[in-house]
Design a protein around this motif. Structure first.
Motif, PDB file in Angstrom:
ATOM      1  N   UNK A 153       0.867  -1.186   0.000  1.00 24.75           N
ATOM      2  CA  UNK A 153       0.000   0.000   0.000  1.00 24.75           C
ATOM      3  C   UNK A 153       0.896   1.226   0.000  1.00 24.75           C
ATOM      4  N   UNK A 154       0.405   2.307  -0.581  1.00 26.91           N
ATOM      5  CA  UNK A 154       1.168   3.566  -0.523  1.00 26.91           C
ATOM      6  C   UNK A 154       0.216   4.743  -0.622  1.00 26.91           C
ATOM      7  N   UNK A 155       0.739   5.922  -0.272  1.00 20.84           N
ATOM      8  CA  UNK A 155      -0.047   7.144  -0.423  1.00 20.84           C
ATOM      9  C   UNK A 155       0.713   8.101  -1.342  1.00 20.84           C
ATOM     10  N   UNK A 156      -0.017   9.083  -1.863  1.00 23.87           N
ATOM     11  CA  UNK A 156       0.612  10.051  -2.768  1.00 23.87           C
ATOM     12  C   UNK A 156       0.094  11.451  -2.474  1.00 23.87           C
ATOM     13  N   UNK A 157       0.952  12.434  -2.682  1.00 24.88           N
ATOM     14  CA  UNK A 157       0.527  13.829  -2.609  1.00 24.88           C
ATOM     15  C   UNK A 157       1.542  14.700  -3.329  1.00 24.88           C
TER      16      UNK A 157
END
Lengths: 284, 284
Positions: A237-241
Protein backbone atom coordinates in the motif's frame (compact mmCIF):
# COMPACT_ATOMS: atom_id res chain seq x y z
CA UNK A 1 11.06 43.80 -8.19
CA UNK A 2 13.73 42.58 -5.78
CA UNK A 3 13.76 39.52 -3.60
CA UNK A 4 12.87 40.42 -0.01
CA UNK A 5 13.50 38.74 3.29
CA UNK A 6 9.91 37.56 3.55
CA UNK A 7 8.70 35.90 0.35
CA UNK A 8 6.25 37.98 -1.63
CA UNK A 9 2.64 36.93 -1.80
CA UNK A 10 -0.36 38.25 -3.71
CA UNK A 11 -3.48 39.44 -1.92
CA UNK A 12 -6.51 41.41 -3.08
CA UNK A 13 -4.83 42.65 -6.24
CA UNK A 14 -1.29 43.45 -5.11
CA UNK A 15 2.08 41.91 -4.35
CA UNK A 16 3.37 42.36 -0.80
CA UNK A 17 5.66 40.57 1.68
CA UNK A 18 3.87 37.66 3.34
CA UNK A 19 4.74 39.15 6.73
CA UNK A 20 2.61 42.20 5.90
CA UNK A 21 -0.38 40.30 4.54
CA UNK A 22 -3.53 40.34 6.66
CA UNK A 23 -7.15 39.45 6.21
CA UNK A 24 -10.10 41.35 7.72
CA UNK A 25 -11.88 39.36 10.45
CA UNK A 26 -15.19 39.49 8.57
CA UNK A 27 -13.86 37.14 5.87
CA UNK A 28 -16.19 34.17 5.34
CA UNK A 29 -13.18 31.85 5.38
CA UNK A 30 -12.51 32.79 8.97
CA UNK A 31 -16.11 33.26 10.13
CA UNK A 32 -17.78 30.37 8.32
CA UNK A 33 -15.00 28.09 7.05
CA UNK A 34 -16.08 28.92 3.49
CA UNK A 35 -13.26 28.62 0.98
CA UNK A 36 -11.37 26.48 -1.47
CA UNK A 37 -7.70 26.29 -2.36
CA UNK A 38 -5.10 24.48 -4.32
CA UNK A 39 -1.45 23.83 -3.63
CA UNK A 40 1.40 22.93 -5.91
CA UNK A 41 5.08 22.20 -5.50
CA UNK A 42 7.55 24.48 -7.24
CA UNK A 43 10.92 22.99 -8.18
CA UNK A 44 13.36 25.84 -8.78
CA UNK A 45 11.16 28.17 -10.80
CA UNK A 46 8.99 25.45 -12.33
CA UNK A 47 5.50 25.01 -10.83
CA UNK A 48 4.85 21.28 -11.09
CA UNK A 49 1.77 20.20 -13.08
CA UNK A 50 0.47 23.78 -12.88
CA UNK A 51 -2.29 23.42 -15.49
CA UNK A 52 -3.79 20.43 -13.65
CA UNK A 53 -3.83 22.46 -10.43
CA UNK A 54 -5.41 25.43 -12.20
CA UNK A 55 -8.05 23.12 -13.70
CA UNK A 56 -8.94 21.81 -10.27
CA UNK A 57 -8.87 25.24 -8.63
CA UNK A 58 -11.34 26.78 -11.07
CA UNK A 59 -13.50 23.64 -10.87
CA UNK A 60 -13.53 23.83 -7.04
CA UNK A 61 -14.45 27.53 -7.19
CA UNK A 62 -17.35 26.84 -9.55
CA UNK A 63 -18.69 24.01 -7.39
CA UNK A 64 -18.77 26.40 -4.39
CA UNK A 65 -20.30 29.32 -6.36
CA UNK A 66 -17.18 31.43 -5.81
CA UNK A 67 -16.14 33.75 -8.63
CA UNK A 68 -12.36 33.84 -8.92
CA UNK A 69 -11.48 37.57 -9.03
CA UNK A 70 -8.79 36.97 -11.69
CA UNK A 71 -8.90 34.98 -14.89
CA UNK A 72 -6.82 31.87 -15.44
CA UNK A 73 -4.18 33.66 -17.49
CA UNK A 74 -3.73 36.27 -14.78
CA UNK A 75 -3.53 33.67 -12.01
CA UNK A 76 -0.95 31.72 -14.01
CA UNK A 77 1.04 34.95 -14.45
CA UNK A 78 0.90 35.65 -10.69
CA UNK A 79 2.19 32.15 -9.91
CA UNK A 80 5.03 32.43 -12.41
CA UNK A 81 5.98 35.89 -11.20
CA UNK A 82 6.11 34.81 -7.54
CA UNK A 83 8.20 31.76 -8.51
CA UNK A 84 10.56 34.07 -10.39
CA UNK A 85 10.84 36.84 -7.79
CA UNK A 86 11.00 34.69 -4.66
CA UNK A 87 13.49 32.30 -6.31
CA UNK A 88 13.15 29.51 -3.73
CA UNK A 89 14.84 26.13 -4.22
CA UNK A 90 11.90 23.90 -3.38
CA UNK A 91 8.67 25.61 -2.44
CA UNK A 92 4.93 25.41 -2.16
CA UNK A 93 2.47 27.75 -3.86
CA UNK A 94 -0.93 27.92 -2.22
CA UNK A 95 -3.83 29.75 -3.85
CA UNK A 96 -6.69 30.30 -1.45
CA UNK A 97 -10.12 31.61 -2.41
CA UNK A 98 -12.52 32.46 0.41
CA UNK A 99 -16.06 33.81 0.51
CA UNK A 100 -14.48 37.20 1.23
CA UNK A 101 -15.74 39.98 3.45
CA UNK A 102 -19.45 39.61 3.96
CA UNK A 103 -21.77 42.42 5.09
CA UNK A 104 -24.05 40.03 7.00
CA UNK A 105 -21.45 37.42 7.93
CA UNK A 106 -23.21 34.82 5.80
CA UNK A 107 -23.75 35.92 2.19
CA UNK A 108 -21.01 35.65 -0.43
CA UNK A 109 -20.29 39.11 -1.74
CA UNK A 110 -16.78 39.48 -3.18
CA UNK A 111 -14.59 36.36 -2.90
CA UNK A 112 -11.02 37.01 -1.72
CA UNK A 113 -8.00 35.49 -3.49
CA UNK A 114 -4.62 35.06 -1.88
CA UNK A 115 -1.52 33.42 -3.39
CA UNK A 116 1.13 32.41 -0.88
CA UNK A 117 4.58 31.08 -1.72
CA UNK A 118 6.80 29.52 0.91
CA UNK A 119 9.82 27.21 1.21
CA UNK A 120 8.95 23.53 1.42
CA UNK A 121 10.78 20.47 2.64
CA UNK A 122 11.49 18.56 -0.57
CA UNK A 123 9.99 15.07 -0.87
CA UNK A 124 12.51 12.24 -0.26
CA UNK A 125 15.16 12.12 -3.00
CA UNK A 126 16.05 8.56 -2.05
CA UNK A 127 13.59 5.71 -1.65
CA UNK A 128 11.87 6.15 1.75
CA UNK A 129 12.69 2.84 3.47
CA UNK A 130 10.42 3.48 6.41
CA UNK A 131 6.81 3.53 5.43
CA UNK A 132 3.93 5.38 7.05
CA UNK A 133 1.76 3.91 9.76
CA UNK A 134 -1.88 4.68 8.98
CA UNK A 135 -4.82 4.43 11.32
CA UNK A 136 -8.31 4.25 9.90
CA UNK A 137 -11.18 6.46 11.01
CA UNK A 138 -14.79 6.27 9.85
CA UNK A 139 -15.54 9.58 8.17
CA UNK A 140 -16.77 10.89 4.85
CA UNK A 141 -15.86 14.51 4.11
CA UNK A 142 -18.63 16.85 2.99
CA UNK A 143 -18.04 17.77 -0.68
CA UNK A 144 -15.15 15.26 -0.84
CA UNK A 145 -14.42 15.94 -4.53
CA UNK A 146 -13.93 19.69 -3.99
CA UNK A 147 -10.70 21.03 -2.48
CA UNK A 148 -12.37 23.02 0.29
CA UNK A 149 -10.53 24.38 3.33
CA UNK A 150 -12.49 21.97 5.57
CA UNK A 151 -9.88 20.00 7.56
CA UNK A 152 -11.80 20.13 10.82
CA UNK A 153 -11.87 16.37 11.39
CA UNK A 154 -8.28 15.81 10.26
CA UNK A 155 -6.83 18.38 12.65
CA UNK A 156 -9.10 17.30 15.48
CA UNK A 157 -7.84 13.72 15.11
CA UNK A 158 -4.14 14.65 15.39
CA UNK A 159 -3.86 14.01 19.16
CA UNK A 160 -5.55 10.60 18.68
CA UNK A 161 -3.16 9.79 15.82
CA UNK A 162 -0.05 10.85 17.74
CA UNK A 163 -1.13 8.89 20.83
CA UNK A 164 -0.81 5.62 18.93
CA UNK A 165 2.31 6.64 17.01
CA UNK A 166 0.60 6.95 13.64
CA UNK A 167 1.84 9.01 10.70
CA UNK A 168 -1.47 9.68 9.00
CA UNK A 169 -5.19 8.97 9.09
CA UNK A 170 -6.88 6.77 6.49
CA UNK A 171 -10.56 7.61 6.08
CA UNK A 172 -12.99 4.76 5.61
CA UNK A 173 -16.77 4.99 5.46
CA UNK A 174 -19.20 2.10 5.82
CA UNK A 175 -16.35 -0.30 5.11
CA UNK A 176 -14.99 1.52 2.04
CA UNK A 177 -11.57 3.17 2.07
CA UNK A 178 -11.38 6.61 0.43
CA UNK A 179 -8.29 8.73 1.13
CA UNK A 180 -5.99 10.28 3.70
CA UNK A 181 -6.81 13.88 4.71
CA UNK A 182 -4.08 15.30 2.47
CA UNK A 183 -3.09 12.32 0.31
CA UNK A 184 -4.55 9.72 -2.01
CA UNK A 185 -4.39 6.03 -1.24
CA UNK A 186 -3.38 3.03 -3.37
CA UNK A 187 -2.83 -0.68 -2.92
CA UNK A 188 -0.91 -3.26 -4.92
CA UNK A 189 -3.17 -6.30 -4.94
CA UNK A 190 -2.20 -9.99 -5.07
CA UNK A 191 -1.97 -9.89 -8.88
CA UNK A 192 0.29 -6.80 -8.78
CA UNK A 193 -2.44 -4.47 -10.01
CA UNK A 194 -2.52 -0.90 -8.70
CA UNK A 195 -5.95 -0.22 -7.18
CA UNK A 196 -7.14 3.21 -6.01
CA UNK A 197 -10.54 4.69 -5.12
CA UNK A 198 -12.16 6.97 -7.68
CA UNK A 199 -15.05 8.63 -5.85
CA UNK A 200 -15.88 10.20 -2.48
CA UNK A 201 -12.31 11.51 -2.38
CA UNK A 202 -10.24 14.35 -3.77
CA UNK A 203 -8.79 13.70 -7.22
CA UNK A 204 -5.13 14.38 -6.61
CA UNK A 205 -2.93 15.81 -9.33
CA UNK A 206 -0.08 13.49 -8.29
CA UNK A 207 -2.56 10.58 -8.20
CA UNK A 208 -3.31 11.15 -11.90
CA UNK A 209 0.39 11.26 -12.81
CA UNK A 210 0.94 8.01 -10.89
CA UNK A 211 -1.86 6.26 -12.78
CA UNK A 212 -0.34 7.31 -16.10
CA UNK A 213 3.21 6.38 -15.08
CA UNK A 214 2.05 3.01 -13.67
CA UNK A 215 0.42 2.15 -17.01
CA UNK A 216 3.53 3.30 -18.88
CA UNK A 217 5.66 0.74 -17.01
CA UNK A 218 3.18 -2.06 -17.73
CA UNK A 219 1.20 -2.13 -14.49
CA UNK A 220 -2.53 -2.68 -14.57
CA UNK A 221 -4.45 0.13 -12.82
CA UNK A 222 -7.98 -0.13 -11.47
CA UNK A 223 -9.85 2.95 -10.31
CA UNK A 224 -12.80 1.68 -8.29
CA UNK A 225 -14.42 1.44 -4.85
CA UNK A 226 -12.04 -0.23 -2.44
CA UNK A 227 -13.30 -2.18 0.58
CA UNK A 228 -11.19 -2.13 3.76
CA UNK A 229 -11.24 -5.96 3.80
CA UNK A 230 -9.44 -5.95 0.44
CA UNK A 231 -6.96 -3.32 1.62
CA UNK A 232 -6.01 -5.49 4.58
CA UNK A 233 -5.28 -8.40 2.22
CA UNK A 234 -3.18 -6.35 -0.23
CA UNK A 235 0.51 -7.02 -0.91
CA UNK A 236 1.53 -3.39 -0.67
CA UNK A 237 0.00 0.00 0.00
CA UNK A 238 1.17 3.57 -0.52
CA UNK A 239 -0.05 7.14 -0.42
CA UNK A 240 0.61 10.05 -2.77
CA UNK A 241 0.53 13.83 -2.61
CA UNK A 242 2.08 16.87 -4.25
CA UNK A 243 4.49 17.39 -1.37
CA UNK A 244 5.32 13.73 -0.65
CA UNK A 245 5.13 12.21 -4.15
CA UNK A 246 4.91 8.50 -3.08
CA UNK A 247 5.31 7.16 0.46
CA UNK A 248 5.05 3.41 1.14
CA UNK A 249 2.71 2.25 3.91
CA UNK A 250 4.15 -0.08 6.56
CA UNK A 251 1.04 -0.49 8.64
CA UNK A 252 -2.74 0.01 8.56
CA UNK A 253 -4.34 -0.43 11.98
CA UNK A 254 -3.13 -3.85 13.22
CA UNK A 255 -1.94 -5.08 9.82
CA UNK A 256 1.75 -4.75 8.85
CA UNK A 257 2.91 -4.41 5.26
CA UNK A 258 6.40 -5.79 4.74
CA UNK A 259 6.65 -5.69 0.99
CA UNK A 260 7.07 -2.63 -1.21
CA UNK A 261 8.67 -4.03 -4.37
CA UNK A 262 6.09 -2.77 -6.86
CA UNK A 263 5.68 0.54 -5.02
CA UNK A 264 9.41 1.08 -5.26
CA UNK A 265 9.42 0.45 -9.02
CA UNK A 266 6.60 2.96 -9.33
CA UNK A 267 8.45 5.47 -7.14
CA UNK A 268 11.52 5.19 -9.37
CA UNK A 269 9.44 5.66 -12.49
CA UNK A 270 7.74 8.71 -10.92
CA UNK A 271 11.12 10.24 -10.02
CA UNK A 272 12.25 9.87 -13.63
CA UNK A 273 8.94 11.16 -14.93
CA UNK A 274 9.04 14.24 -12.71
CA UNK A 275 12.62 15.04 -13.63
CA UNK A 276 11.78 14.74 -17.32
CA UNK A 277 8.70 16.90 -16.88
CA UNK A 278 10.68 19.64 -15.14
CA UNK A 279 13.54 19.60 -17.65
CA UNK A 280 11.14 19.87 -20.57
CA UNK A 281 9.67 23.05 -19.03
CA UNK A 282 12.80 24.74 -17.67
CA UNK A 283 13.76 27.97 -19.37
CA UNK A 284 17.43 26.96 -19.73
CA UNK B 1 -11.95 54.90 26.72
CA UNK B 2 -14.15 56.85 24.31
CA UNK B 3 -16.69 55.50 21.84
CA UNK B 4 -15.21 55.48 18.34
CA UNK B 5 -16.73 55.49 14.90
CA UNK B 6 -15.97 51.84 14.33
CA UNK B 7 -16.97 49.67 17.29
CA UNK B 8 -14.07 48.38 19.34
CA UNK B 9 -13.18 44.73 19.20
CA UNK B 10 -10.64 42.60 21.05
CA UNK B 11 -7.97 40.64 19.22
CA UNK B 12 -4.80 38.89 20.40
CA UNK B 13 -4.75 40.67 23.76
CA UNK B 14 -5.74 44.22 22.89
CA UNK B 15 -8.74 46.45 22.18
CA UNK B 16 -8.80 48.12 18.77
CA UNK B 17 -11.35 49.47 16.28
CA UNK B 18 -12.88 46.64 14.23
CA UNK B 19 -11.84 48.45 11.05
CA UNK B 20 -8.19 48.04 12.05
CA UNK B 21 -8.41 44.39 13.06
CA UNK B 22 -6.68 41.89 10.77
CA UNK B 23 -5.66 38.27 10.95
CA UNK B 24 -2.46 36.82 9.45
CA UNK B 25 -3.14 34.56 6.46
CA UNK B 26 -1.47 31.57 8.16
CA UNK B 27 -4.32 31.31 10.69
CA UNK B 28 -5.74 27.78 10.81
CA UNK B 29 -9.26 29.22 10.70
CA UNK B 30 -8.58 30.62 7.26
CA UNK B 31 -6.30 27.87 5.96
CA UNK B 32 -8.08 24.81 7.39
CA UNK B 33 -11.50 25.96 8.60
CA UNK B 34 -10.44 25.10 12.15
CA UNK B 35 -12.25 27.15 14.76
CA UNK B 36 -15.19 27.48 17.10
CA UNK B 37 -17.24 30.47 18.16
CA UNK B 38 -20.21 31.64 20.09
CA UNK B 39 -22.56 34.53 19.54
CA UNK B 40 -24.88 36.34 21.90
CA UNK B 41 -27.34 39.20 21.62
CA UNK B 42 -26.69 42.30 23.71
CA UNK B 43 -29.73 44.37 24.68
CA UNK B 44 -28.53 47.82 25.66
CA UNK B 45 -25.53 46.89 27.79
CA UNK B 46 -26.87 43.53 28.93
CA UNK B 47 -25.41 40.44 27.20
CA UNK B 48 -28.32 38.00 27.06
CA UNK B 49 -27.83 34.61 28.77
CA UNK B 50 -24.07 35.28 28.84
CA UNK B 51 -23.15 32.47 31.24
CA UNK B 52 -24.88 29.88 29.04
CA UNK B 53 -22.92 31.15 26.04
CA UNK B 54 -19.66 31.09 27.99
CA UNK B 55 -20.43 27.51 29.11
CA UNK B 56 -20.92 26.43 25.54
CA UNK B 57 -17.89 28.35 24.24
CA UNK B 58 -15.47 26.73 26.68
CA UNK B 59 -17.10 23.33 26.04
CA UNK B 60 -16.70 23.77 22.26
CA UNK B 61 -13.06 24.79 22.72
CA UNK B 62 -12.34 21.73 24.83
CA UNK B 63 -13.98 19.37 22.35
CA UNK B 64 -11.73 20.76 19.59
CA UNK B 65 -8.54 20.69 21.74
CA UNK B 66 -8.24 24.48 21.57
CA UNK B 67 -6.90 26.27 24.64
CA UNK B 68 -8.74 29.55 25.16
CA UNK B 69 -5.97 32.14 25.68
CA UNK B 70 -7.98 33.91 28.40
CA UNK B 71 -9.82 32.52 31.40
CA UNK B 72 -13.58 32.74 31.76
CA UNK B 73 -13.45 35.72 34.12
CA UNK B 74 -11.29 37.65 31.68
CA UNK B 75 -13.47 36.80 28.69
CA UNK B 76 -16.55 37.89 30.65
CA UNK B 77 -14.79 41.17 31.49
CA UNK B 78 -13.91 41.74 27.81
CA UNK B 79 -17.54 41.19 26.78
CA UNK B 80 -18.85 43.56 29.45
CA UNK B 81 -16.27 46.20 28.64
CA UNK B 82 -17.06 46.13 24.90
CA UNK B 83 -20.80 46.34 25.68
CA UNK B 84 -20.08 49.34 27.91
CA UNK B 85 -17.70 51.20 25.60
CA UNK B 86 -19.46 50.57 22.30
CA UNK B 87 -22.86 51.39 23.84
CA UNK B 88 -24.96 49.95 21.01
CA UNK B 89 -28.75 49.69 21.26
CA UNK B 90 -29.17 46.12 20.05
CA UNK B 91 -26.01 44.29 19.11
CA UNK B 92 -24.30 40.98 18.59
CA UNK B 93 -21.15 39.85 20.36
CA UNK B 94 -19.22 37.14 18.55
CA UNK B 95 -16.27 35.39 20.20
CA UNK B 96 -14.23 33.42 17.71
CA UNK B 97 -11.43 31.03 18.59
CA UNK B 98 -9.35 29.63 15.75
CA UNK B 99 -6.40 27.25 15.56
CA UNK B 100 -4.21 30.36 15.27
CA UNK B 101 -1.06 30.87 13.27
CA UNK B 102 0.51 27.53 12.52
CA UNK B 103 4.15 27.01 11.53
CA UNK B 104 3.35 24.05 9.27
CA UNK B 105 -0.18 25.09 8.26
CA UNK B 106 -1.64 22.07 10.02
CA UNK B 107 -0.63 21.81 13.67
CA UNK B 108 -2.39 23.78 16.40
CA UNK B 109 0.18 25.99 18.08
CA UNK B 110 -1.35 29.08 19.76
CA UNK B 111 -5.12 29.46 19.29
CA UNK B 112 -6.28 32.97 18.38
CA UNK B 113 -9.20 34.66 20.16
CA UNK B 114 -11.17 37.52 18.70
CA UNK B 115 -14.21 39.25 20.22
CA UNK B 116 -16.29 41.28 17.78
CA UNK B 117 -19.20 43.53 18.67
CA UNK B 118 -21.52 44.91 16.03
CA UNK B 119 -25.00 46.43 15.69
CA UNK B 120 -27.74 43.87 15.09
CA UNK B 121 -31.24 44.07 13.67
CA UNK B 122 -33.41 43.42 16.71
CA UNK B 123 -35.69 40.37 16.61
CA UNK B 124 -39.36 41.21 15.85
CA UNK B 125 -40.95 43.20 18.71
CA UNK B 126 -44.41 42.28 17.47
CA UNK B 127 -45.62 38.78 16.66
CA UNK B 128 -44.19 37.82 13.23
CA UNK B 129 -47.37 37.06 11.25
CA UNK B 130 -45.51 35.70 8.27
CA UNK B 131 -43.72 32.50 9.05
CA UNK B 132 -40.60 31.11 7.44
CA UNK B 133 -40.63 28.75 4.50
CA UNK B 134 -38.18 25.91 5.15
CA UNK B 135 -36.79 23.48 2.62
CA UNK B 136 -35.27 20.23 3.84
CA UNK B 137 -31.87 18.95 2.78
CA UNK B 138 -30.29 15.63 3.72
CA UNK B 139 -27.16 16.45 5.67
CA UNK B 140 -25.60 15.72 9.03
CA UNK B 141 -22.97 18.23 10.15
CA UNK B 142 -19.62 16.89 11.34
CA UNK B 143 -19.31 17.51 15.09
CA UNK B 144 -22.94 18.74 15.19
CA UNK B 145 -22.93 19.35 18.95
CA UNK B 146 -19.92 21.67 18.82
CA UNK B 147 -20.29 25.27 17.63
CA UNK B 148 -17.58 25.08 14.97
CA UNK B 149 -17.16 27.63 12.17
CA UNK B 150 -18.12 24.97 9.61
CA UNK B 151 -21.03 26.45 7.59
CA UNK B 152 -19.76 25.17 4.24
CA UNK B 153 -22.94 23.30 3.32
CA UNK B 154 -25.30 26.02 4.58
CA UNK B 155 -23.66 28.77 2.54
CA UNK B 156 -23.29 26.55 -0.50
CA UNK B 157 -27.05 25.83 -0.40
CA UNK B 158 -28.10 29.52 -0.39
CA UNK B 159 -28.56 29.80 -4.19
CA UNK B 160 -30.70 26.62 -4.13
CA UNK B 161 -32.75 27.99 -1.22
CA UNK B 162 -33.28 31.39 -2.87
CA UNK B 163 -34.26 29.79 -6.20
CA UNK B 164 -37.34 28.27 -4.59
CA UNK B 165 -38.13 31.28 -2.42
CA UNK B 166 -37.21 29.62 0.87
CA UNK B 167 -36.21 31.44 4.06
CA UNK B 168 -34.07 28.74 5.62
CA UNK B 169 -32.82 25.18 5.27
CA UNK B 170 -34.00 22.39 7.55
CA UNK B 171 -31.46 19.60 7.83
CA UNK B 172 -32.73 16.02 7.89
CA UNK B 173 -30.66 12.87 7.86
CA UNK B 174 -31.88 9.37 7.08
CA UNK B 175 -35.44 10.57 7.71
CA UNK B 176 -34.72 12.36 11.01
CA UNK B 177 -35.01 16.12 11.33
CA UNK B 178 -32.24 17.83 13.29
CA UNK B 179 -31.91 21.63 12.97
CA UNK B 180 -31.57 24.63 10.70
CA UNK B 181 -28.00 25.79 9.99
CA UNK B 182 -28.27 28.65 12.52
CA UNK B 183 -31.47 27.81 14.43
CA UNK B 184 -33.11 25.04 16.41
CA UNK B 185 -36.32 23.43 15.29
CA UNK B 186 -39.53 22.60 17.17
CA UNK B 187 -42.98 21.27 16.39
CA UNK B 188 -46.27 21.48 18.24
CA UNK B 189 -47.77 18.02 17.84
CA UNK B 190 -51.45 17.02 17.67
CA UNK B 191 -51.69 16.89 21.48
CA UNK B 192 -50.17 20.39 21.80
CA UNK B 193 -46.84 19.07 23.10
CA UNK B 194 -43.67 20.89 22.15
CA UNK B 195 -41.25 18.42 20.51
CA UNK B 196 -37.66 19.20 19.61
CA UNK B 197 -34.61 17.08 18.68
CA UNK B 198 -31.97 16.56 21.34
CA UNK B 199 -28.98 15.06 19.52
CA UNK B 200 -27.04 15.44 16.30
CA UNK B 201 -27.69 19.19 16.52
CA UNK B 202 -26.36 22.25 18.28
CA UNK B 203 -27.83 22.84 21.72
CA UNK B 204 -29.06 26.41 21.40
CA UNK B 205 -29.06 28.75 24.36
CA UNK B 206 -32.43 30.17 23.27
CA UNK B 207 -33.70 26.59 22.75
CA UNK B 208 -33.04 25.86 26.42
CA UNK B 209 -34.85 29.02 27.56
CA UNK B 210 -37.82 28.08 25.37
CA UNK B 211 -38.02 24.61 26.92
CA UNK B 212 -38.08 26.12 30.40
CA UNK B 213 -40.60 28.83 29.50
CA UNK B 214 -42.84 26.29 27.71
CA UNK B 215 -42.96 24.15 30.85
CA UNK B 216 -43.62 27.22 33.00
CA UNK B 217 -46.79 27.96 31.02
CA UNK B 218 -48.01 24.38 31.31
CA UNK B 219 -46.90 22.94 27.99
CA UNK B 220 -45.52 19.42 27.80
CA UNK B 221 -42.04 19.33 26.24
CA UNK B 222 -40.42 16.29 24.65
CA UNK B 223 -36.75 16.30 23.70
CA UNK B 224 -36.26 13.32 21.41
CA UNK B 225 -35.47 12.14 17.88
CA UNK B 226 -37.97 13.61 15.46
CA UNK B 227 -38.84 11.85 12.19
CA UNK B 228 -39.67 13.99 9.15
CA UNK B 229 -42.95 12.06 8.74
CA UNK B 230 -44.04 13.30 12.18
CA UNK B 231 -42.94 16.86 11.40
CA UNK B 232 -45.13 16.90 8.30
CA UNK B 233 -48.14 15.86 10.42
CA UNK B 234 -47.56 18.43 13.16
CA UNK B 235 -50.03 21.23 13.97
CA UNK B 236 -47.39 23.94 14.15
CA UNK B 237 -43.66 24.36 13.72
CA UNK B 238 -41.19 27.08 14.65
CA UNK B 239 -37.48 27.82 14.81
CA UNK B 240 -35.44 29.59 17.47
CA UNK B 241 -32.13 31.41 17.68
CA UNK B 242 -30.36 34.09 19.69
CA UNK B 243 -30.96 36.70 17.01
CA UNK B 244 -34.50 35.69 15.99
CA UNK B 245 -35.92 34.45 19.30
CA UNK B 246 -38.94 32.52 17.87
CA UNK B 247 -40.10 32.55 14.24
CA UNK B 248 -43.17 30.51 13.20
CA UNK B 249 -42.85 28.19 10.20
CA UNK B 250 -45.44 28.54 7.42
CA UNK B 251 -44.14 25.83 5.14
CA UNK B 252 -41.80 22.83 5.06
CA UNK B 253 -41.18 21.54 1.52
CA UNK B 254 -44.67 21.02 0.03
CA UNK B 255 -46.53 21.12 3.37
CA UNK B 256 -48.14 24.37 4.57
CA UNK B 257 -48.62 25.20 8.22
CA UNK B 258 -51.60 27.49 8.79
CA UNK B 259 -51.83 27.38 12.56
CA UNK B 260 -49.53 29.06 15.07
CA UNK B 261 -51.70 29.44 18.15
CA UNK B 262 -49.47 27.58 20.62
CA UNK B 263 -46.31 29.04 19.07
CA UNK B 264 -47.73 32.52 19.57
CA UNK B 265 -48.48 31.85 23.24
CA UNK B 266 -44.93 30.63 23.65
CA UNK B 267 -43.55 33.68 21.82
CA UNK B 268 -45.46 35.98 24.17
CA UNK B 269 -44.18 34.12 27.21
CA UNK B 270 -40.62 34.31 25.85
CA UNK B 271 -40.93 38.07 25.30
CA UNK B 272 -42.02 38.53 28.90
CA UNK B 273 -39.32 36.15 30.14
CA UNK B 274 -36.58 37.97 28.23
CA UNK B 275 -37.74 41.39 29.44
CA UNK B 276 -37.79 40.14 33.02
CA UNK B 277 -34.36 38.60 32.62
CA UNK B 278 -32.87 41.83 31.26
CA UNK B 279 -34.50 44.04 33.92
CA UNK B 280 -33.22 41.81 36.71
CA UNK B 281 -29.65 42.26 35.40
CA UNK B 282 -29.65 45.92 34.36
CA UNK B 283 -27.40 48.20 36.37
CA UNK B 284 -30.10 50.92 36.74
Amino acid sequence: MEALNAPLCWLDGRYLPLSEAAVPPDDLGLQRGYGIFDFLRVMGRVPLYMEDHLDRFYRSAERMYLDVPVGRDELRAIILRLAEVNALTVSGMRFLLTGGSSPDGYTISAPRLMVMHQPLNPPPAVWPEHGYKLYTHDFLRQMPEVKTIDYLMAIRLQPWLKAQGGDDILYRHDGWVTECPRANFFIIDQSDSVVTPMRNMLHGVTRLQIIQVARSIGLKVEERDLPLTEVLQAKEAFISSSTKRIIPVSRIDARSFNSSEVTRRLWEAMMAHETGWILSRSPD
